[in-house]
Design a protein around this motif. Structure first.
Motif, PDB file in Angstrom:
ATOM      1  N   UNK A 424       6.581  12.471 -10.468  1.00 41.98           N
ATOM      2  CA  UNK A 424       6.365  13.748 -11.295  1.00 41.98           C
ATOM      3  C   UNK A 424       6.471  13.621 -12.795  1.00 41.98           C
ATOM      4  N   UNK A 425       6.711  12.184 -13.355  1.00 39.57           N
ATOM      5  CA  UNK A 425       6.863  11.960 -14.632  1.00 39.57           C
ATOM      6  C   UNK A 425       5.478  11.217 -15.052  1.00 39.57           C
ATOM      7  N   UNK A 426       4.876  11.660 -16.087  1.00 42.54           N
ATOM      8  CA  UNK A 426       3.421  11.019 -16.411  1.00 42.54           C
ATOM      9  C   UNK A 426       3.661   9.722 -16.806  1.00 42.54           C
ATOM     10  N   UNK A 427       4.631   9.485 -17.548  1.00 44.43           N
ATOM     11  CA  UNK A 427       4.786   8.134 -18.290  1.00 44.43           C
ATOM     12  C   UNK A 427       4.681   7.106 -17.267  1.00 44.43           C
ATOM     13  N   UNK A 428       5.827   7.468 -16.196  1.00 40.84           N
ATOM     14  CA  UNK A 428       5.972   6.549 -14.930  1.00 40.84           C
ATOM     15  C   UNK A 428       4.430   6.350 -14.164  1.00 40.84           C
ATOM     16  N   UNK A 429       3.566   7.349 -14.096  1.00 43.20           N
ATOM     17  CA  UNK A 429       2.342   7.069 -13.394  1.00 43.20           C
ATOM     18  C   UNK A 429       1.393   6.235 -14.174  1.00 43.20           C
ATOM     19  N   UNK A 430       1.424   6.383 -15.583  1.00 46.22           N
ATOM     20  CA  UNK A 430       0.724   5.376 -16.501  1.00 46.22           C
ATOM     21  C   UNK A 430       1.021   4.043 -16.495  1.00 46.22           C
ATOM     22  N   UNK A 431       2.453   3.794 -16.394  1.00 48.00           N
ATOM     23  CA  UNK A 431       2.937   2.223 -16.229  1.00 48.00           C
ATOM     24  C   UNK A 431       2.514   1.824 -14.772  1.00 48.00           C
ATOM     25  N   UNK A 432       2.748   2.856 -13.845  1.00 50.85           N
ATOM     26  CA  UNK A 432       2.344   2.423 -12.508  1.00 50.85           C
ATOM     27  C   UNK A 432       0.987   1.958 -12.522  1.00 50.85           C
ATOM     28  N   UNK A 433      -0.051   2.737 -12.855  1.00 48.85           N
ATOM     29  CA  UNK A 433      -1.529   2.512 -13.177  1.00 48.85           C
ATOM     30  C   UNK A 433      -1.683   0.729 -13.507  1.00 48.85           C
ATOM     31  N   UNK A 434      -1.042   0.577 -14.854  1.00 50.75           N
ATOM     32  CA  UNK A 434      -1.102  -0.697 -15.291  1.00 50.75           C
ATOM     33  C   UNK A 434      -0.578  -1.802 -14.320  1.00 50.75           C
ATOM     34  N   UNK A 435       0.349  -1.449 -14.007  1.00 47.06           N
ATOM     35  CA  UNK A 435       1.012  -2.651 -13.112  1.00 47.06           C
ATOM     36  C   UNK A 435       0.129  -2.712 -11.816  1.00 47.06           C
ATOM     37  N   UNK A 436      -0.555  -1.758 -11.421  1.00 45.90           N
ATOM     38  CA  UNK A 436      -1.656  -1.795 -10.276  1.00 45.90           C
ATOM     39  C   UNK A 436      -2.608  -2.843 -10.612  1.00 45.90           C
ATOM     40  N   UNK A 437      -3.171  -2.600 -11.547  1.00 47.15           N
ATOM     41  CA  UNK A 437      -4.270  -3.324 -12.213  1.00 47.15           C
ATOM     42  C   UNK A 437      -4.056  -4.809 -12.278  1.00 47.15           C
ATOM     43  N   UNK A 438      -2.879  -5.092 -13.027  1.00 43.67           N
ATOM     44  CA  UNK A 438      -2.773  -6.446 -13.052  1.00 43.67           C
ATOM     45  C   UNK A 438      -2.329  -7.159 -11.883  1.00 43.67           C
ATOM     46  N   UNK A 439      -1.634  -6.370 -10.994  1.00 39.84           N
ATOM     47  CA  UNK A 439      -1.005  -7.028  -9.650  1.00 39.84           C
ATOM     48  C   UNK A 439      -2.265  -7.354  -8.748  1.00 39.84           C
ATOM     49  N   UNK A 440      -3.282  -6.397  -8.595  1.00 43.61           N
ATOM     50  CA  UNK A 440      -4.312  -6.397  -7.639  1.00 43.61           C
ATOM     51  C   UNK A 440      -5.671  -7.294  -8.246  1.00 43.61           C
ATOM     52  N   UNK A 441      -5.848  -7.243  -9.310  1.00 46.31           N
ATOM     53  CA  UNK A 441      -7.001  -7.947  -9.994  1.00 46.31           C
ATOM     54  C   UNK A 441      -8.159  -6.867  -9.849  1.00 46.31           C
ATOM     55  N   UNK A 442      -7.974  -5.653  -9.433  1.00 48.57           N
ATOM     56  CA  UNK A 442      -8.919  -4.309  -9.518  1.00 48.57           C
ATOM     57  C   UNK A 442      -8.551  -3.336 -10.102  1.00 48.57           C
ATOM     58  N   UNK A 443      -9.506  -2.419 -10.546  1.00 50.80           N
ATOM     59  CA  UNK A 443      -9.337  -1.292 -10.977  1.00 50.80           C
ATOM     60  C   UNK A 443      -9.758  -0.002 -10.173  1.00 50.80           C
ATOM     61  N   UNK A 444      -9.129   0.527  -9.653  1.00 55.48           N
ATOM     62  CA  UNK A 444      -9.366   1.541  -8.646  1.00 55.48           C
ATOM     63  C   UNK A 444      -9.723   2.898  -9.169  1.00 55.48           C
ATOM     64  N   UNK A 445     -10.864   3.426  -8.855  1.00 51.15           N
ATOM     65  CA  UNK A 445     -11.503   4.604  -9.135  1.00 51.15           C
ATOM     66  C   UNK A 445     -11.916   5.344  -7.911  1.00 51.15           C
TER      67      UNK A 445
END
Length: 827
Positions: A424-445
């Motif tokens: 429920x914390x917006x800042x956490x969701x932003x950090x999570x999305x950045x981590x997702x991109x670096x980890x997976x090598x993909x940007x999910x849309x």
């Protein structure tokens, strides 16, 4: 892989509390202010204790209340310290020399291998180790409860005030202290697993059937569950070597243990009405994969009652600062000692400095309800190929209350609620999305993944600067179908390229899959002897930013495939693929021409070829993650056998040649106990029929400045051509075994590697006569060979290899010596 890195990213954002009754820490020295390593430290009238480290430091914690601490070491007077408080930290302990025991001071430092009662007991353990535990029964079954927990450690006030945690300060409400290291920690993840284990010692079979799995925040995420379990592989303390994080540690109960450990008979006592001896052990040398600790062993069965192991601080292992293990065995039927509790803690950290922050990984396993000699049919032990039961991962709270062998405390239960709050914390969701991109090598849309983003830019001599854009469908980790595609543009040749592929899983039970696709691109062919069925596969050599020598021998390729794949048995796969390809040179300086008449005066520059391929892949003990069309391999250290039969058909879709090709590929990594990893790769193949250069087996060269697996570092592209070949690559990684003996290099934790590669091949006269290209047909009819020596683990991620060419030094542009680099992330 996105899910694994998601996991480690999330590890920094959740918490719980625990409580203990007695805590004590300190350092032990002699009257001359010299530290005394490996002393025995325990609470009086208990079996709860630790062994001080090589600097004499210790930390001990118990949930019970004790008022006396006992510290002992052979050659010194035993010291009892009164504990006036529940928490007694940073004690300065001085042990006095015991003159009455002067005759046994040989046990201080390096101990004797002769006339040592501890080693006499050790030999009796060796003699009985196959007669203890589950080995005593033909068949066995038991229930197993496993709890894995991850904690962020060394959490100080300065860390809590970092801006990254703004809006998430509530996660620091509850912090506790490790009972092993004394460091503060913040629990952030928990995973529970209930299973039934069955084994048959007469046929050497074992299977584990999961009944339920539950974790905080990841629900049915198989990638996280399998990754976590792989971090903590099973081990048997009676084995000579214990494998942790792909490294072979010498067990203190090993027959070779007397060469790497010192042993001291320190005490004896009744434990659960059984008289037991206490033996302290510690390493003889620094830098080796060893432990320190102690164990209690029964005086009649010579079975282990209790043991603890702590990895040497200077062991050559990356990202892991500490490994600590405790095992407890209970007595059944008055003489059978069975493992009932196993606790393991690892401290994952970038640095091994005492003050560095990291993540604790803690596994607690409890075994109960043993049954014996209940024979099961052989088919009972057959592993499922791809059965996924989602109910296993969505069990009710009532199920967990019934099956947990020990209840979670209220704070452990609180971990399950923490992630929901963080979401429920917006800042956490932003950090999570950045981590997702670096980890997976993909940007999910939505349900589309754009990427791989690190393949967006490339360069080669034909295309010049190359830009690429692509993506894939992604609805979840276990998608039953997937589409993938890309387009690319080269600014030198001013051409667009593209690729598209699709696959669908038709049957879960045996992984029957339909796949196909088409690719039109510029490719460096001939960089692998054994062909792949991946229609979008494009070698690293095709887009090398830095290359040596002439790198213009590239080919325009159009490839279409359609095929089926099935896995009737675990890790045994059959596939049938129909392919159609066209080839022509992509460069004016490179020719694929061949003669099309007997007079050898008419040539053709393009090639059209239809082919059917039947292949068998056998990969015993391979571990994979996922149940959909795409699975991720957990560990690359498994045997891989590949057999391939290909048939070319002249005239089918205007195809040019008839031929038959047979290929064999065998890769075998072997852990050589205590001496590292030996990896052998054997390849052989033969083509029957007349074929031109585009269909020949090119001995794979490597003109990049980086290492490419299964290529020859000192060969240029197209230097050797064959239609019949045999190749062998041998490489041994000593994992620092040799360099750890050199004082000024020991602390760098470097790892030495040596290797040799050889290939033999021929070309038929008929195929030589077809050649009209500007590439001379030269086969390594005298075995071509080269060798290399390397240093790995430079800054923990860099490997440098020095390669030398063994023969064919007279050839034009022959490279005698080269240096290759690579980047790896390994423990």
């Amino acid at each position: 892989m996105r899910e694994n890195l998601h996991f480690f990213f999330l590890l920094f954002f959740i918490s719980f509390i625990a409580h203990s009754q007695t805590k004590v820490s300190g350092q032990i020295k002699d009257p001359n202010n010299e530290t005394i390593p490996y002393c025995s430290v325990y609470f009086k009238n208990s079996t709860q204790g630790v062994i001080a480290n090589e600097y004499g430091k210790f930390y001990l914690e118990s949930e019970n209340t004790y008022d006396t601490l006992v510290i002992s070491f052979v050659g010194y007077e035993t010291l009892e310290i009164s504990l006036t408080k529940k928490v007694n930290l940073d004690l300065n302990v001085v042990l006095q020399e015991d003159n009455l025991l002067a005759e046994v001071k040989i046990f201080a430092g390096k101990t004797s291998k002769k006339n040592n009662p501890a080693i006499d007991i050790l030999r009796k353990i060796w003699a009985r180790k196959r007669q203890n535990g589950l080995h005593m029964f033909n068949q066995y079954q038991l229930d197993k409860y496993e709890k894995i927990e991850f904690d962020l450690n060394t959490v100080d006030s300065a860390f809590q005030k970092k801006r990254i945690f703004k809006g998430m300060e509530f996660i620091f409400n509850h912090i506790d202290t490790s009972k092993v290291t004394g460091k503060t920690y913040l629990p952030i993840f928990i995973n529970e697993n209930i299973s039934e284990v069955y084994g048959d010692n007469t046929i050497n079979k074992k299977i584990e059937k999961t009944l339920g799995n539950k974790n905080s925040g990841f629900d049915t995420n198989q990638h996280i569950i399998a990754f976590v379990k792989d971090l903590y592989a099973e081990y048997n303390i009676y084995d000579n070597y214990l494998k942790f994080f792909d490294k072979d540690f010498v067990s203190p109960l090993s027959r070779t243990g007397i060469n790497v450990y010192n042993y001291v008979l320190a005490d004896s006592a009744f434990i659960d009405d059984k008289w037991c001896y206490n033996i302290v052990y510690y390493p003889r040398r620094k830098g080796e994969l060893t432990f320190k600790g102690d164990f209690w062993v029964n005086d009649s069965t010579f079975a282990i009652k209790k043991i603890n192991l702590e990895a040497s601080k200077d062991a050559n292992i990356n990202w892991v600062k500490d490994i600590y293990i405790e095992q407890e065995f209970d007595v059944i039927n008055d003489s059978v000692f069975l493992l009932t509790k196993d606790y393991m803690m690892s401290d994952f950290s970038i640095s091994k400095k005492e003050s560095s922050k990291g993540i604790y990984g803690k596994r607690t396993t409890i075994f109960k309800n043993h049954l014996f000699n209940n024979t099961k049919p052989v088919d009972f032990y057959k592993e499922d190929v791809n059965i996924y039961d989602e109910n296993v991962y969505t069990r009710s709270d009532d199920f967990w209350k019934s099956y947990r062998f020990e209840p979670l405390n209220k704070d452990e239960l609180g971990i399950y609620k923490m992630l929901d709050t963080l979401k429920t914390v917006p800042r956490f969701n932003r950090l999570f999305n950045i981590g997702t991109i670096l980890a997976s090598n993909y940007i999910q849309v939505g349900n589309f993944d754009y990427g791989p983003i690190f393949s967006s830019f490339g360069y080669n001599d034909v295309e010049g600067v190359r830009l690429r854009a692509g993506g894939r469908t992604y609805f979840g980790q276990n998608d039953k179908w997937r589409l993938e595609g890309y387009t690319a543009y080269g600014f030198n040749d001013n051409k667009f390229k593209y690729g598209i592929s699709g696959k669908i899983l038709l049957s879960n039970k045996n992984r029957l899959m339909l796949f196909g696709g088409n690719r039109r691109d510029v490719e460096q062919i001939g960089v692998s002897l054994t062909a792949t069925s991946d229609v979008l596969g494009r070698s690293f050599a095709s887009s090398s930013l830095f290359a040596s020598g002439d790198n213009s021998k590239l080919t325009d390729i159009s490839l279409s495939t359609l095929g089926f794949e099935i896995e009737p048995l675990k890790n045994l796969k059959f596939s049938t693929t129909f392919s159609y390809r066209t080839l022509q040179s992509a460069s004016e300086t490179f020719s694929l021409d061949y003669y099309i008449n007997k007079a050898n005066n008419i040539t053709k520059g393009d090639l059209k070829q239809s082919e059917v391929n039947i292949a068998i892949d056998y990969t015993p003990k391979k571990k994979t993650i996922g149940y959909g069309v795409d699975r991720t391999i957990v560990d690359s250290r498994y045997t891989h056998l590949h057999l391939s039969y290909s048939q070319g058909f002249k005239g089918v879709i205007d195809s040019d040649f008839d031929y038959t090709k047979l290929q064999l590929y065998l890769r075998q990594p072997i852990l050589v106990g205590g001496f590292g990893m030996l990896t052998s790769t054997f390849e052989a193949g033969k083509t029957f029929g007349e074929i031109p250069l585009g269909l020949m087996s090119v001995i794979p060269g490597n003109q990049s400045y980086f290492s490419i697996e299964n290529t020859f570092n000192m060969l240029n592209y197209y230097e050797f051509i064959t239609d019949e070949y045999t190749s062998l690559h041998l490489e041994h990684n000593f994992n620092g075994r040799l360099l750890s003996r050199i004082p000024f290099l020991r602390d760098l934790n470097l790892r030495e590697i040596i290797g040799i590669k050889g290939v033999y091949g021929t070309i038929s006269n008929e195929n030589r006569a077809l050649n009209a290209s500007n590439i001379p047909y030269l086969a390594p009819e005298d075995i071509y060979w080269e060798y290399h020596a390397g240093i790995a683990n430079i800054f923990k991620v860099v490997r440098i290899d020095f390669s030398w060419r063994g023969n064919y030094l007279h050839l034009p542009e022959a490279k005698r010596f080269g240096v290759k680099a690579s980047f790896t992330l390994e423990f």
